[in-house]
Each structure stands twice: as structure tokens, then as C-alpha cells.
Motif scaffolding. Structure first.
Motif, PDB file in Angstrom:
ATOM      1  N   GLY A 193       0.815  -1.203   0.000  1.00 60.22           N
ATOM      2  CA  GLY A 193       0.000   0.000   0.000  1.00 60.22           C
ATOM      3  C   GLY A 193       0.853   1.258   0.000  1.00 60.22           C
ATOM      4  N   ILE A 194       0.430   2.258   0.779  1.00 59.41           N
ATOM      5  CA  ILE A 194       1.175   3.518   0.810  1.00 59.41           C
ATOM      6  C   ILE A 194       2.519   3.367   1.508  1.00 59.41           C
ATOM      7  N   ASP A 195       2.728   2.259   2.211  1.00 62.75           N
ATOM      8  CA  ASP A 195       3.989   2.043   2.912  1.00 62.75           C
ATOM      9  C   ASP A 195       5.006   1.279   2.063  1.00 62.75           C
ATOM     10  N   THR A 196       4.686   0.997   0.806  1.00 64.00           N
ATOM     11  CA  THR A 196       5.604   0.276  -0.070  1.00 64.00           C
ATOM     12  C   THR A 196       6.849   1.105  -0.337  1.00 64.00           C
ATOM     13  N   VAL A 197       7.990   0.427  -0.322  1.00 64.12           N
ATOM     14  CA  VAL A 197       9.271   1.071  -0.591  1.00 64.12           C
ATOM     15  C   VAL A 197       9.999   0.257  -1.656  1.00 64.12           C
ATOM     16  N   TRP A 198      10.528   0.972  -2.663  1.00 62.71           N
ATOM     17  CA  TRP A 198      11.269   0.338  -3.750  1.00 62.71           C
ATOM     18  C   TRP A 198      12.723   0.794  -3.685  1.00 62.71           C
ATOM     19  N   ALA A 199      13.654  -0.137  -3.829  1.00 61.85           N
ATOM     20  CA  ALA A 199      15.079   0.192  -3.816  1.00 61.85           C
ATOM     21  C   ALA A 199      15.690  -0.122  -5.175  1.00 61.85           C
ATOM     22  N   TYR A 200      16.471   0.828  -5.693  1.00 60.65           N
ATOM     23  CA  TYR A 200      17.109   0.688  -6.999  1.00 60.65           C
ATOM     24  C   TYR A 200      18.614   0.864  -6.831  1.00 60.65           C
ATOM     25  N   ASP A 201      19.374  -0.131  -7.258  1.00 55.82           N
ATOM     26  CA  ASP A 201      20.829  -0.020  -7.257  1.00 55.82           C
ATOM     27  C   ASP A 201      21.273   0.448  -8.636  1.00 55.82           C
ATOM     28  N   MET A 202      22.030   1.520  -8.698  1.00 57.09           N
ATOM     29  CA  MET A 202      22.371   2.118  -9.975  1.00 57.09           C
ATOM     30  C   MET A 202      23.151   1.186 -10.891  1.00 57.09           C
ATOM     31  N   LYS A 203      23.955   0.285 -10.344  1.00 56.05           N
ATOM     32  CA  LYS A 203      24.713  -0.621 -11.197  1.00 56.05           C
ATOM     33  C   LYS A 203      23.797  -1.596 -11.933  1.00 56.05           C
ATOM     34  N   CYS A 204      22.595  -1.797 -11.387  1.00 57.14           N
ATOM     35  CA  CYS A 204      21.638  -2.680 -12.036  1.00 57.14           C
ATOM     36  C   CYS A 204      20.655  -1.918 -12.914  1.00 57.14           C
ATOM     37  N   SER A 205      20.548  -0.626 -12.686  1.00 59.45           N
ATOM     38  CA  SER A 205      19.539   0.157 -13.388  1.00 59.45           C
ATOM     39  C   SER A 205      20.037   0.734 -14.704  1.00 59.45           C
ATOM     40  N   ARG A 206      21.389   0.718 -14.908  1.00 61.33           N
ATOM     41  CA  ARG A 206      21.920   1.296 -16.132  1.00 61.33           C
ATOM     42  C   ARG A 206      23.301   0.742 -16.402  1.00 61.33           C
ATOM     43  N   GLY A 207      23.846   1.033 -17.563  1.00 66.70           N
ATOM     44  CA  GLY A 207      25.191   0.584 -17.918  1.00 66.70           C
ATOM     45  C   GLY A 207      26.235   1.547 -17.422  1.00 66.70           C
ATOM     46  N   CYS A 208      26.526   1.513 -16.144  1.00 67.03           N
ATOM     47  CA  CYS A 208      27.450   2.484 -15.548  1.00 67.03           C
ATOM     48  C   CYS A 208      28.875   2.298 -16.044  1.00 67.03           C
ATOM     49  N   ASP A 209      29.232   1.055 -16.399  1.00 62.92           N
ATOM     50  CA  ASP A 209      30.630   0.810 -16.745  1.00 62.92           C
ATOM     51  C   ASP A 209      31.021   1.449 -18.069  1.00 62.92           C
ATOM     52  N   THR A 210      30.054   1.866 -18.867  1.00 60.37           N
ATOM     53  CA  THR A 210      30.370   2.466 -20.147  1.00 60.37           C
ATOM     54  C   THR A 210      30.026   3.943 -20.197  1.00 60.37           C
ATOM     55  N   LYS A 211      29.490   4.466 -19.110  1.00 58.05           N
ATOM     56  CA  LYS A 211      29.053   5.862 -19.100  1.00 58.05           C
ATOM     57  C   LYS A 211      29.940   6.675 -18.173  1.00 58.05           C
ATOM     58  N   ILE A 212      30.456   7.784 -18.685  1.00 58.45           N
ATOM     59  CA  ILE A 212      31.300   8.668 -17.892  1.00 58.45           C
ATOM     60  C   ILE A 212      30.429   9.757 -17.310  1.00 58.45           C
ATOM     61  N   LEU A 213      30.512   9.936 -15.996  1.00 55.52           N
ATOM     62  CA  LEU A 213      29.689  10.933 -15.326  1.00 55.52           C
ATOM     63  C   LEU A 213      30.482  12.218 -15.111  1.00 55.52           C
ATOM     64  N   GLU A 214      29.788  13.322 -15.265  1.00 59.66           N
ATOM     65  CA  GLU A 214      30.392  14.608 -14.936  1.00 59.66           C
ATOM     66  C   GLU A 214      29.828  15.039 -13.595  1.00 59.66           C
ATOM     67  N   ILE A 215      30.642  14.976 -12.564  1.00 60.93           N
ATOM     68  CA  ILE A 215      30.198  15.247 -11.202  1.00 60.93           C
ATOM     69  C   ILE A 215      30.295  16.738 -10.927  1.00 60.93           C
ATOM     70  N   THR A 216      29.194  17.333 -10.536  1.00 58.73           N
ATOM     71  CA  THR A 216      29.144  18.757 -10.219  1.00 58.73           C
ATOM     72  C   THR A 216      29.199  18.941  -8.718  1.00 58.73           C
ATOM     73  N   PRO A 217      30.171  19.694  -8.197  1.00 57.10           N
ATOM     74  CA  PRO A 217      30.233  19.896  -6.737  1.00 57.10           C
ATOM     75  C   PRO A 217      28.959  20.567  -6.228  1.00 57.10           C
ATOM     76  N   GLU A 218      28.549  20.168  -5.040  1.00 60.15           N
ATOM     77  CA  GLU A 218      27.346  20.744  -4.434  1.00 60.15           C
ATOM     78  C   GLU A 218      27.684  22.010  -3.689  1.00 60.15           C
ATOM     79  N   THR A 219      26.860  22.992  -3.817  1.00 57.88           N
ATOM     80  CA  THR A 219      27.045  24.253  -3.110  1.00 57.88           C
ATOM     81  C   THR A 219      26.150  24.291  -1.876  1.00 57.88           C
ATOM     82  N   GLU A 220      26.730  24.547  -0.729  1.00 62.29           N
ATOM     83  CA  GLU A 220      25.939  24.617   0.495  1.00 62.29           C
ATOM     84  C   GLU A 220      25.122  25.888   0.482  1.00 62.29           C
TER      85      GLU A 220
END
Length: 221
Positions: A193-220
Motif C-alpha cells: 500500500g502507501i507504505d511500499t518502498v522500492w530500492a534501486y541499485d544504480m549498477k543494475c539500473s543502467r550501464g554504468c561501466d560504459t558511461k562517464i559521469l560529470e560530477i558537479t560539486p554541491e554548493t551549500e
């Protein structure tokens, strides 16, 4: 014996009329000031709760239930690293995670809820492991977090899915509450019901090994 003549309905003199008018003016000013002050106070309190409904995607404040919190914590078992709650509300998820040893951060657009969250964290003795920011989630980079909790609505999930896919690293886990993401297949599910929780691991959700990420620093903020 002298007679006393009492005059009835004697009209008030000019001075009495002025005094009565002055009293009415003072009361009128006091009532006007009181009403105006009340309206300003209501505006200050209500506006942060109403404003999100006027945005492109409405993300209303709905407190997490105790069952939802336990389900989120279950999905965080054997996990470590930093945690962020997107749309943290009154901070209960962030505080619960901090009590489990996470360095937890919450982003919330409503300033009243952020201030209350900070107070609750201080009251519960976890203020050193928590931070709360007043910010629009679409203007924040979540690239530094390895655990992401989302209490979203269906209208925002497709766009948020793309945003997180672009920003998060391969070891990240995303925990969605109430509504799942439209394209990703969850790796773990708990609750009902409304208490359902879904967990997604990024290594399973996409092809991370072939994709280069551009990490943007977070500003406080």
C-alpha cells in the motif's frame, strides 16, 4: 422647597462629541491593526505550504508513517556512506538515518519545515550528523550521495529518474517511497500500500561501466 428640573434627551456638547469620536477612532485603529497583523502572520505561515502547489510539479508535505520509516531503514541495512532525503519534510527520515550512523542531509523547500527539522535533530541529539537545506530539488546536484531517499509524486518521477541517472555514481542506491520510478526495475521491494518502498541499485539500473559521469560539486545553501 425648590424644585429640581431634570432635562431629558439633552444633546451632547461639542467637547463630548469630539471625545466620543476620538474613542471610536482609537478602537477602529486597534481593530484594523489587529486584523492586519493576523493576516500578515497567516500569510507568513501559510505561504510556504501553498507555494509548492503553484510550481510546475506539486510536492505536498505528507509526513512519513512509522511503517514507511522502518521500511526505508530496512533498505539501508548493510549500507554506508552519505544519505540525502529529497523533500525531507519535517526531517524524520533524516533523523532516523542519522541514528543509524549515516551522515544524513535533507532538502526541503518549506523554510518552516527546515527550521523544525533542525530543532528535532538538536532535540534528538543527532544535529552533528544532520544538515537541512532550504532548496528546490531541481537546482541541487545529488552527485556526492550514495544513498538517496525520495518521497515523490507520479508527475515528478520521470524527470527525477533522468536527473538521478545523470548525477549518481554506480554504487548509489535510490529508495523510492509511495510511488516507484516509471522505467527502472527495483532490485528490492518491501511493504504494501502507501507504505511500499522500492530500492534501486544504480549498477543494475543502467550501464554504468560504459558511461562517464560529470560530477558537479554541491554548493551549500
Amino acid at each position: 422647597m425648590s424644585k429640581v428640573v431634570v432635562k431629558e434627551n439633552q444633546p451632547a456638547g461639542p467637547q463630548e462629541v469630539c471625545e466620543a469620536g476620538s474613542r471610536r477612532s482609537v478602537w477602529g485603529l486597534m481593530v484594523t491593526a489587529g486584523v492586519s497583523g493576523t493576516l500578515v502572520a497567516l500569510y507568513a505561515v501559510v505561504t510556504p505550504f501553498v507555494t509548492p502547489a503553484l510550481r510546475r510539479v506539486c510536492l505536498p508535505f505528507v509526513p512519513a508513517t512509522s511503517t514507511q520509516i522502518q521500511n526505508v531503514l530496512k533498505m539501508l541495512e548493510n549500507r554506508s556512506g552519505s544519505l540525502v532525503d529529497i523533500g525531507s519534510g519535517d526531517g524524520r527520515i533524516v533523523i532516523a538515518a542519522a541514528k543509524r550512523g549515516f551522515k544524513a542531509v535533507g532538502y526541503e523547500l518549506n523554510p518552516w519545515l527546515v527550521w523544525y527539522s533542525r530543532y528535532r535533530a538538536w532535540r534528538d541529539g543527532v544535529h552533528q550528523n544532520t544538515k537541512f537545506y532550504i532548496s528546490d530539488l531541481w537546482k541541487v546536484s545529488f552527485s556526492r550521495y550514495t544513498n538517496v531517499v525520495v518521497f515523490g509524486v507520479p508527475q515528478m518521477m520521470p524527470e527525477l529518474e533522468k536527473k538521478l541517472e545523470e548525477e549518481l555514481e554506480c554504487n548509489a542506491r535510490i529508495i523510492a517511497c509511495r510511488f516507484p520510478f516509471p522505467c527502472w526495475v527495483p532490485d528490492h521491494t518491501t511493504g504494501e500500500g502507501i507504505d511500499t518502498v522500492w530500492a534501486y541499485d544504480m549498477k543494475c539500473s543502467r550501464g554504468c561501466d560504459t558511461k562517464i559521469l560529470e560530477i558537479t560539486p554541491e554548493t551549500e545553501l
